[in-house]
Design a protein around this motif. Structure first.
Motif, short mmCIF file in Angstrom:
data_model
loop_
_atom_site.label_atom_id
_atom_site.label_comp_id
_atom_site.label_asym_id
_atom_site.label_seq_id
_atom_site.Cartn_x
_atom_site.Cartn_y
_atom_site.Cartn_z
N SER A 8 -46.50 -12.54 47.80
CA SER A 8 -46.23 -13.95 48.08
C SER A 8 -44.75 -14.14 48.31
O SER A 8 -43.95 -13.22 48.13
N ILE A 22 -40.63 -23.77 47.78
CA ILE A 22 -41.76 -23.40 48.64
C ILE A 22 -42.41 -22.15 48.07
O ILE A 22 -41.72 -21.17 47.76
N LYS A 23 -43.73 -22.17 47.90
CA LYS A 23 -44.48 -20.99 47.47
C LYS A 23 -45.64 -20.80 48.43
O LYS A 23 -46.33 -21.75 48.80
N GLU A 24 -45.85 -19.57 48.83
CA GLU A 24 -46.91 -19.30 49.81
C GLU A 24 -47.37 -17.86 49.66
O GLU A 24 -46.57 -16.95 49.39
N CYS A 35 -44.16 -15.31 56.96
CA CYS A 35 -44.82 -16.23 56.03
C CYS A 35 -43.94 -17.43 55.75
O CYS A 35 -44.40 -18.57 55.76
N LEU A 36 -42.66 -17.18 55.54
CA LEU A 36 -41.72 -18.26 55.26
C LEU A 36 -41.63 -19.23 56.44
O LEU A 36 -41.69 -20.45 56.27
N ARG A 38 -43.69 -19.89 58.81
CA ARG A 38 -44.88 -20.65 59.21
C ARG A 38 -45.16 -21.83 58.28
O ARG A 38 -46.02 -22.67 58.57
N THR A 39 -44.45 -21.89 57.15
CA THR A 39 -44.69 -23.00 56.24
C THR A 39 -44.16 -24.29 56.83
O THR A 39 -43.13 -24.33 57.50
N ASP A 40 -44.85 -25.39 56.58
CA ASP A 40 -44.51 -26.68 57.18
C ASP A 40 -43.10 -27.12 56.83
O ASP A 40 -42.37 -27.63 57.68
N LYS A 41 -42.69 -26.95 55.56
CA LYS A 41 -41.40 -27.48 55.14
C LYS A 41 -40.25 -26.77 55.83
O LYS A 41 -39.20 -27.36 56.07
N ARG A 43 -40.58 -25.22 58.93
CA ARG A 43 -40.68 -25.54 60.36
C ARG A 43 -40.18 -26.95 60.65
O ARG A 43 -39.56 -27.21 61.67
#
Length: 345
Positions: A8, A22-24, A35-36, A38-41, A43
């Protein structure tokens, strides 16, 4: 086992002292950076946010697979100013973030990612109850404290030192005052000058020896350990006399970072002969030591004429104890009993 179960990312976003986390989970075939991004926050704010890889967390949970968390930090630019009302105003300060973050491993990550620094490797071990057992940074163990309830009892929470000082968690410490008789006020105190490398109050005169009580330890063994580590004094339990217990809160800013110290301290007296010239000073903790008359010390602390981090209420505990000891020890008074361990507020 699929990759999403063990890989993750965690990213701390920082904009003018306001934060988001942010965690994903990393998808199969995806890099941590992908992964980082593509996160909404990320982008939404890209390219206004400047991000970089900062480290990796190896998370070991008893009875579970080892997890690996890739750590990032991101900082906002001046171009984000126009978005302040719609975006940044909803972000949180460090204390609010720590209160909402449940896991001790994430609290440590947040602390390390708050500021810029070199790439690091963090390892954290949690037991089945998610209680912190070990934290090491680049292979070096970090200090862990038992967090206390207001009445001084152990809460069951174990917290890393830097996090405890960031959020002001109540924790135990041991303070040792080395004393000798004199012909002036009756007593001298041995003061230590704190190393310039200390994370708080560098270069200030302080208690003879003091330190935190490690998780699972107790006040008296911690006091004996600190005396030996800081000054090279190998004392025995019978050599330390409990003068009282003290609860205190202190906050300041050191090296640009907020620092909160909320502690319950066992205050001990050590009166065996000490030759200051033969002490072995711990370089990372103690720069120098000096003897000072008790009343003179009280006066300089009260007037602020000496650069120090000593508190009058603790000197009062020491002074009251020494006065009782001086006048009553020949009448059967037991100085080791002190005030029975009552917390002085």
């Amino acid at each position: 086992m699929e990759m999403t179960e063990k890989l993750s990312i965690l990213c701390v976003l920082n904009q003018r002292g306001k934060y988001r986390i942010i965690k994903e989970a990393v998808k199969e075939g995806e890099s941590p950076e992908e992964c980082l991004l593509r996160t909404d926050k990320i982008r939404e704010n890209n390219p206004a946010l400047s991000w970089k890889a900062r480290g990796i967390l190896t998370l070991v949970r008893e009875g579970k697979f080892t997890e690996y968390v890739f750590l990032f930090s991101a900082h906002g630019s001046d171009s984000m100013e126009k978005e302040k009302s719609a975006n940044i105003v909803s972000w949180e300060n460090a204390g609010e973030v720590l209160n909402k973050v449940a896991g001790e491993e994430e609290k440590i990550c947040f602390r390390l990612l708050m500021d810029d620094g070199p790439f690091f490797s963090l390892k954290v071990i949690l037991d089945r109850r998610n209680i912190l057992q070990l934290a090491s940074l680049n292979g070096k163990s970090l200090e862990l404290f038992d967090i206390l309830r207001e009445d001084g009892s152990v809460s069951g929470i174990v917290r890393e030192r830097g996090v405890a000082h960031l959020d002001g968690s109540l924790h135990p410490t041991s303070h040792i005052w080395i004393v000798r008789r004199n012909q002036k006020s009756g007593w001298d105190l041995l003061l230590q000058k704190r190393s310039l490398m200390k994370d708080s109050n560098p270069g200030c005169y302080d208690i003879s020896s003091a330190g935190h009580v490690a998780a699972g330890d107790a006040y008296l063994p911690a006091a004996l350990r600190e005396l030996e580590e800081e000054l090279g004094i190998r004392a025995e339990e019978k050599d330390l006399h409990l003068a009282g217990m003290r609860k205190a809160y202190f906050e300041d800013v050191f090296y640009g970072k907020p620092f909160q110290d909320y502690e319950i301290s066992a205050v001990y007296i050590y009166a065996r002969p000490v030759d200051e010239e033969k002490l072995i000073l711990q370089e990372s903790e103690v720069e120098a030591v000096k003897w000072m008359d008790f009343k003179e010390c009280c006066r300089e602390v009260k007037e602020g004429s000496m650069k120090n981090c000593i508190y009058m209420d603790e000197l009062e505990i020491v002074g009251k104890y020494l006065d009782i000891w001086n006048t009553e020890e020949d009448e059967g008074y037991d100085p080791k009993r002190g005030n029975g361990g009552k917390i002085c507020r």
